[in-house]
Design a protein around this motif. Structure first.
Motif, PDB file in Angstrom:
ATOM      1  N   ALA A 245       0.756  -1.226   0.102  1.00 13.00           N
ATOM      2  CA  ALA A 245      -0.080  -0.095   0.065  1.00 13.00           C
ATOM      3  C   ALA A 245       0.820   1.094   0.094  1.00 13.00           C
ATOM      4  O   ALA A 245       0.526   2.202  -0.646  1.00 13.00           O
TER       5      ALA A 245
ATOM      6  N   LEU B 278       2.615   1.781  -3.566  1.00  7.71           N
ATOM      7  CA  LEU B 278       1.625   2.107  -4.492  1.00  7.71           C
ATOM      8  C   LEU B 278       1.430   3.665  -4.186  1.00  7.71           C
ATOM      9  O   LEU B 278       1.126   4.587  -5.171  1.00  7.71           O
ATOM     10  N   PHE B 279       1.151   4.128  -2.902  1.00  6.53           N
ATOM     11  CA  PHE B 279       0.858   5.602  -2.688  1.00  6.53           C
ATOM     12  C   PHE B 279       2.048   6.371  -3.238  1.00  6.53           C
ATOM     13  O   PHE B 279       1.944   7.287  -4.024  1.00  6.53           O
TER      14      PHE B 279
ATOM     15  N   ASP C  71      -5.169   2.290  -5.818  1.00  2.55           N
ATOM     16  CA  ASP C  71      -4.754   0.807  -5.476  1.00  2.55           C
ATOM     17  C   ASP C  71      -4.556   1.080  -4.103  1.00  2.55           C
ATOM     18  O   ASP C  71      -4.540   0.001  -3.393  1.00  2.55           O
ATOM     19  N   SER C  72      -3.413   1.983  -3.658  1.00  3.55           N
ATOM     20  CA  SER C  72      -3.152   2.031  -2.429  1.00  3.55           C
ATOM     21  C   SER C  72      -4.230   1.910  -1.444  1.00  3.55           C
ATOM     22  O   SER C  72      -3.989   1.358  -0.385  1.00  3.55           O
TER      23      SER C  72
ATOM     24  N   TRP D 223      -5.639  -1.413  -0.673  1.00  5.07           N
ATOM     25  CA  TRP D 223      -4.842  -2.410   0.080  1.00  5.07           C
ATOM     26  C   TRP D 223      -4.702  -1.963   1.582  1.00  5.07           C
ATOM     27  O   TRP D 223      -4.708  -3.082   2.541  1.00  5.07           O
TER      28      TRP D 223
ATOM     29  N   ILE E  27      -2.037   5.396   6.253  1.00  5.37           N
ATOM     30  CA  ILE E  27      -2.074   5.160   4.697  1.00  5.37           C
ATOM     31  C   ILE E  27      -3.440   5.991   4.326  1.00  5.37           C
ATOM     32  O   ILE E  27      -3.287   6.476   3.149  1.00  5.37           O
TER      33      ILE E  27
ATOM     34  N   CYS F 112      -4.089   8.912   1.542  1.00  2.00           N
ATOM     35  CA  CYS F 112      -4.922   8.571   0.050  1.00  2.00           C
ATOM     36  C   CYS F 112      -6.024   9.732   0.019  1.00  2.00           C
ATOM     37  O   CYS F 112      -6.023  10.277  -1.187  1.00  2.00           O
TER      38      CYS F 112
END
Length: 290
Positions: free
Chosen positions: A150, A153-154, A161-162, A165, A182, A186
């Motif tokens: 995660a 991806l961030f 997507d982050s 997850w 996280i 996001c």
């Protein structure tokens, strides 16, 4: 860094999750070939369950050997060294340490996911993401590998997507609540500030000692327009003893920006000085000086 330096099991985990080391990266079960009580298989598939440790094979680069066995304590020291290299910013050295671990235990999930993070930081984005995904494939319910994916991806800008997850990590259990930080990032990136604040609140309830989360809260509140409240949170945080230097600098820098928005320029100037900026030579700090 001394190779003999160890991370205390009660210390905050160097991976940045906010958990104690023993509840995070130090809690994963060692590979079976590092655990004297676990069953082991040699290359013919035979299981070594009750043999004395000195007679049990140890896998080194895919081969079984009774010589040069690496103990569990030495293996944990390798992880400790790698984590300390990573958190001290020595990413290339950390990458090499994780690769060393994987030459001995090719499917060790912690090392795979951490290697993925290092590769992304070193600009090898595709390979890093591939390694992070491989770790999750090997351990679909592994909290550490899911949170690492995660985060990667961030950092790569794959925010949705982050978020997916990170939400999965939260569902895995109490320690997954740390993934709410996280989630908050996001939501902030996608301009959903109220949702970001709600996620930050959940993260703080799971880990109230993590002052990075307080900084995140103040930034979100300031972005939402309540600079007075953000100022109060930041002022309170600056008084916490033992703040890491990097966190302390960022808290004072954010305080300077908040005070600037409140038109308290002399206080903003002092905050930037406290952040570690050279007031006499840094234009950003000079801008606040009356």
């Amino acid at each position: 860094m001394s190779s003999g330096e160890r991370i205390s099991r009660n210390a905050p985990c160097p991976c940045g999750s906010g958990l104690r080391y023993k509840k995070c990266c130090g809690s994963k079960t060692l590979p079976s070939d590092m655990n004297p009580g676990a069953g082991r298989r040699d290359q013919r598939g035979a299981i070594f369950q009750n043999a004395p440790v000195e007679q049990q094979p140890t896998y080194v680069s895919g081969t079984a050997s009774t010589a040069g066995a690496i103990s569990a304590s030495h293996a944990e020291q390798m992880y400790s060294d790698a984590m300390m290299l990573r958190t001290s910013g020595r990413i290339e050295a950390a990458k090499e340490k994780y690769e060393e671990i994987l030459r001995i235990w090719p499917e060790e999930v912690r090392a795979i996911s951490s290697l993925g993070y290092c590769l992304v930081q070193l600009g090898q984005r595709e390979r890093g993401l591939e390694e992070a995904k491989r770790a999750v494939e090997l351990d679909p319910d592994g909290l550490i590998s899911i949170m690492e994916l995660a985060l990667i991806l961030f950092n790569l800008g794959e925010v949705e997507d982050s978020l997916k997850w990170a939400k999965r990590a939260v569902k895995l259990g109490p320690h997954g609540a740390n993934a709410n930080s996280i989630i908050a990032n996001c939501y902030e990136r996608t301009h959903r500030i109220e949702q970001a604040l709600a996620a930050n609140k959940l993260a703080q309830s799971a880990n109230p000692q993590n002052k990075w989360l307080k900084l995140q809260e103040a930034k979100l509140i300031a972005r939402n327009g309540d600079h007075e409240k953000a100022k109060d949170i930041l002022r309170e945080t600056t008084g916490v003893p033992g703040l890491p230097p990097e966190l302390r600098g960022q808290v004072f820098s954010e305080l300077g920006r908040v005070l600037d928005n409140l038109h308290r320029y002399d206080q903003a100037y002092e905050a930037f000085v406290q952040s570690g900026l050279e007031a006499s030579r840094t234009p950003e700090a000079q801008r606040f000086k009356l």
